[in-house]
Scaffold this active site. Sequence first.
Site, PDB file in Angstrom:
ATOM      1  N   HIS A 146       0.837  -1.204   0.000  1.00 52.28           N
ATOM      2  CA  HIS A 146       0.000   0.000   0.000  1.00 52.28           C
ATOM      3  C   HIS A 146       0.871   1.253   0.000  1.00 52.28           C
ATOM      4  CE1 HIS A 146      -3.552  -2.329   0.255  1.00 52.28           C
ATOM      5  NE2 HIS A 146      -3.356  -2.755   1.487  1.00 52.28           N
ATOM      6  N   CYS A 170       2.865 -13.884   3.134  1.00 56.14           N
ATOM      7  CA  CYS A 170       3.736 -13.808   4.311  1.00 56.14           C
ATOM      8  C   CYS A 170       3.616 -15.104   5.118  1.00 56.14           C
ATOM      9  CB  CYS A 170       3.318 -12.619   5.166  1.00 56.14           C
ATOM     10  SG  CYS A 170       4.146 -12.542   6.768  1.00 56.14           S
ATOM     11  N   GLU A 188      -5.990  -9.201   3.678  1.00 50.48           N
ATOM     12  CA  GLU A 188      -5.626 -10.293   4.584  1.00 50.48           C
ATOM     13  C   GLU A 188      -6.864 -10.913   5.218  1.00 50.48           C
ATOM     14  OE1 GLU A 188      -3.717 -11.088   8.947  1.00 50.48           O
ATOM     15  OE2 GLU A 188      -2.813  -9.446   7.817  1.00 50.48           O
ATOM     16  N   THR A 243      -3.164 -10.110  11.500  1.00 52.00           N
ATOM     17  CA  THR A 243      -1.790 -10.080  12.021  1.00 52.00           C
ATOM     18  C   THR A 243      -1.285  -8.686  12.368  1.00 52.00           C
ATOM     19  OG1 THR A 243      -0.848  -9.973   9.786  1.00 52.00           O
ATOM     20  CG2 THR A 243      -1.154 -12.166  10.749  1.00 52.00           C
ATOM     21  N   SER A 269      -3.391   0.707   5.978  1.00 57.22           N
ATOM     22  CA  SER A 269      -4.084   0.584   7.271  1.00 57.22           C
ATOM     23  C   SER A 269      -3.080   0.669   8.412  1.00 57.22           C
ATOM     24  CB  SER A 269      -4.831  -0.753   7.344  1.00 57.22           C
ATOM     25  OG  SER A 269      -5.808  -0.847   6.344  1.00 57.22           O
ATOM     26  N   SER A 318       4.730  -0.505   5.192  1.00 59.65           N
ATOM     27  CA  SER A 318       4.647  -0.466   3.732  1.00 59.65           C
ATOM     28  C   SER A 318       5.433   0.705   3.142  1.00 59.65           C
ATOM     29  CB  SER A 318       3.174  -0.364   3.303  1.00 59.65           C
ATOM     30  OG  SER A 318       2.547   0.735   3.935  1.00 59.65           O
TER      31      SER A 318
END
Length: 289
Positions: free
Chosen positions: A42, A98, A132, A168, A228, A272
Amino acid sequence: MIPIEIDSGSGFCFGVVNAIRHAEKQLEKSSDKLYCLGDIVHNTLEVERLGKKGLETIDYDAFSRLRGAKVLLRAHGEPPEIYRMAGENGVTIIDATCPVVLRLQNKIKSRYEATRSLGAQVVIYGKRGHAEVNGLVGQTEGTAIVIESEEELDKIDYTRPVILFSQTTKSLEGFGQIIDSISTRMQPGVTFEHHDTICRQVANRIPHIGAFATAHELVFFVAGEKSSNGKVLFGHCLAANPRSIFISSPEVIVPDMLVPLPASIGICGATSTPRWQMEEVASHIKALL
């Protein structure tokens, strides 16, 4: 010259580094077109950098129309439906999910399959619609209940078993509050199990970012508008130092932001945010001083 420090703890997390390495490796070794399902990270500038190398970002609708193509799955992970569709359409998957997310997906799938006959509810503390979280919900055939805050806890049936997981990248504090609230609502004798599935590399940045922000008079927090994690970390940064400014690129920094001149300037960012972008911000500030 006013000292400028780039936070050594900021920048890409392991999952993002791994995904970008996958992309660059594929682009270097093959001339075949490489697609990425959704933004690899992002961060608009990093997406543009990889785009110039040949990585083309596509959405889910475009993915469904691909035939015989090569597609990178980013660190966020994807639901089983994506893998099924790829198999049917002859799409080669480069899986950069991941490892932390992959373990969580497998754990959710395992608990869902083991308890669905008992009427258990899988609950996920996370951001609804986040890539996610979509991948996590997919492990339960779309039945998991997503909770963003304590205000949404009425979605749960407290007369049935509850199995709680977390996205996560959520905060440990927020997850703890959700656990406490659910515990007080559970009916006597009904099972409630909760799994701490928060990535410590991300969670540990919250106290670190606060300490970094208080160590500087002026702080520039660098992150993409879609991040986020960036919004969460900036909130902690701002709480620690009211003179914290959110920016998505160096060009938005103007001389007025440096008035009054601070004794020191800190530059930090999200999981990010690439290191090179924070370095560009530092160079831009130096040119203004």
